[in-house]
Design a protein around this motif. Structure first.
Motif, PDB file in Angstrom:
ATOM      1  N   TRP A 195       0.902  -1.273  -0.098  1.00 40.68           N
ATOM      2  CA  TRP A 195       0.113  -0.079   0.018  1.00 40.68           C
ATOM      3  C   TRP A 195       0.951   1.471  -0.002  1.00 40.68           C
ATOM      4  O   TRP A 195       0.724   2.199  -0.725  1.00 40.68           O
ATOM      5  CB  TRP A 195      -0.973  -0.150   1.191  1.00 40.68           C
ATOM      6  N   VAL A 196       1.775   1.215   0.792  1.00 41.82           N
ATOM      7  CA  VAL A 196       2.696   2.479   1.045  1.00 41.82           C
ATOM      8  C   VAL A 196       3.551   2.692  -0.369  1.00 41.82           C
ATOM      9  O   VAL A 196       3.726   3.758  -0.721  1.00 41.82           O
ATOM     10  CB  VAL A 196       3.635   2.523   2.026  1.00 41.82           C
ATOM     11  N   TYR A 197       3.820   1.573  -0.805  1.00 42.78           N
ATOM     12  CA  TYR A 197       4.646   1.934  -1.937  1.00 42.78           C
ATOM     13  C   TYR A 197       3.892   2.274  -3.240  1.00 42.78           C
ATOM     14  O   TYR A 197       4.151   3.048  -3.895  1.00 42.78           O
ATOM     15  CB  TYR A 197       5.339   0.293  -2.401  1.00 42.78           C
TER      16      TYR A 197
ATOM     17  N   CYS B  82     -10.233   7.422   0.727  1.00 40.40           N
ATOM     18  CA  CYS B  82     -10.464   7.621  -0.700  1.00 40.40           C
ATOM     19  C   CYS B  82     -10.737   6.150  -1.307  1.00 40.40           C
ATOM     20  O   CYS B  82     -11.101   5.880  -2.492  1.00 40.40           O
ATOM     21  CB  CYS B  82      -9.551   8.130  -1.415  1.00 40.40           C
ATOM     22  N   SER B  83     -10.319   5.001  -0.624  1.00 44.99           N
ATOM     23  CA  SER B  83     -10.367   3.808  -1.095  1.00 44.99           C
ATOM     24  C   SER B  83     -11.787   3.233  -1.415  1.00 44.99           C
ATOM     25  O   SER B  83     -12.658   3.372  -0.440  1.00 44.99           O
ATOM     26  CB  SER B  83      -9.584   2.811  -0.251  1.00 44.99           C
TER      27      SER B  83
ATOM     28  N   VAL C 221       0.550   3.692  -3.215  1.00 49.84           N
ATOM     29  CA  VAL C 221      -0.131   5.089  -2.903  1.00 49.84           C
ATOM     30  C   VAL C 221       0.861   6.072  -2.368  1.00 49.84           C
ATOM     31  O   VAL C 221       0.261   7.216  -2.204  1.00 49.84           O
ATOM     32  CB  VAL C 221      -1.455   4.636  -2.042  1.00 49.84           C
ATOM     33  N   GLU C 222       1.759   5.596  -1.750  1.00 51.42           N
ATOM     34  CA  GLU C 222       2.732   6.525  -1.273  1.00 51.42           C
ATOM     35  C   GLU C 222       2.335   7.359  -0.089  1.00 51.42           C
ATOM     36  O   GLU C 222       2.583   8.766   0.214  1.00 51.42           O
ATOM     37  CB  GLU C 222       3.532   7.798  -2.119  1.00 51.42           C
ATOM     38  N   THR C 223       1.391   6.705   0.912  1.00 53.32           N
ATOM     39  CA  THR C 223       0.810   7.361   2.029  1.00 53.32           C
ATOM     40  C   THR C 223       0.458   6.185   3.030  1.00 53.32           C
ATOM     41  O   THR C 223       0.483   5.041   2.528  1.00 53.32           O
ATOM     42  CB  THR C 223      -0.487   8.176   1.715  1.00 53.32           C
ATOM     43  N   PHE C 224       0.594   6.435   4.307  1.00 56.05           N
ATOM     44  CA  PHE C 224       0.097   5.222   5.170  1.00 56.05           C
ATOM     45  C   PHE C 224      -1.292   5.031   5.373  1.00 56.05           C
ATOM     46  O   PHE C 224      -2.113   6.060   5.314  1.00 56.05           O
ATOM     47  CB  PHE C 224       0.699   5.731   6.504  1.00 56.05           C
ATOM     48  N   PRO C 225      -1.811   3.778   4.913  1.00 56.86           N
ATOM     49  CA  PRO C 225      -3.152   3.467   5.203  1.00 56.86           C
ATOM     50  C   PRO C 225      -4.032   3.543   6.522  1.00 56.86           C
ATOM     51  O   PRO C 225      -2.824   3.413   7.531  1.00 56.86           O
ATOM     52  CB  PRO C 225      -3.152   2.275   4.418  1.00 56.86           C
ATOM     53  N   GLU C 226      -5.120   3.379   6.471  1.00 61.53           N
ATOM     54  CA  GLU C 226      -5.931   2.980   7.869  1.00 61.53           C
ATOM     55  C   GLU C 226      -5.975   1.689   7.861  1.00 61.53           C
ATOM     56  O   GLU C 226      -5.851   0.687   6.808  1.00 61.53           O
ATOM     57  CB  GLU C 226      -7.281   3.704   7.803  1.00 61.53           C
TER      58      GLU C 226
ATOM     59  N   ASN D 235      -7.827   3.568   2.683  1.00 57.74           N
ATOM     60  CA  ASN D 235      -7.871   4.871   3.528  1.00 57.74           C
ATOM     61  C   ASN D 235      -9.416   5.527   2.929  1.00 57.74           C
ATOM     62  O   ASN D 235      -9.939   4.961   2.464  1.00 57.74           O
ATOM     63  CB  ASN D 235      -6.845   5.532   2.643  1.00 57.74           C
TER      64      ASN D 235
END
Length: 60
Positions: free
Chosen positions: A15-17, A53-54, A19-24, A51
């Protein structure tokens, strides 16, 4: 993205790779005895990674 206990680290990394943000991170609601499988194996998913927006945030 759904994940079992064994693959949660990989799901978070992917996910981080991607979307480049930490998920919920949320626990999957198993109150209705639904069998949602992990995105990496056939085990029962315990976590939902996403997140606000997902599209997984709004699935029932």
């Amino acid at each position: 993205m759904y994940s079992c206990e064994e693959h949660i680290d990989e799901a978070l990394d992917d996910w981080v790779y991607g979307v480049e943000t930490f998920p919920e991170l949320e626990l999957v609601d198993n109150s209705e005895n639904l069998w949602i499988t992990c995105g990496y194996c056939e085990n029962k998913a315990i976590y939902m990674v996403g997140n606000e927006c997902s599209d997984t945030k709004y699935r029932n």
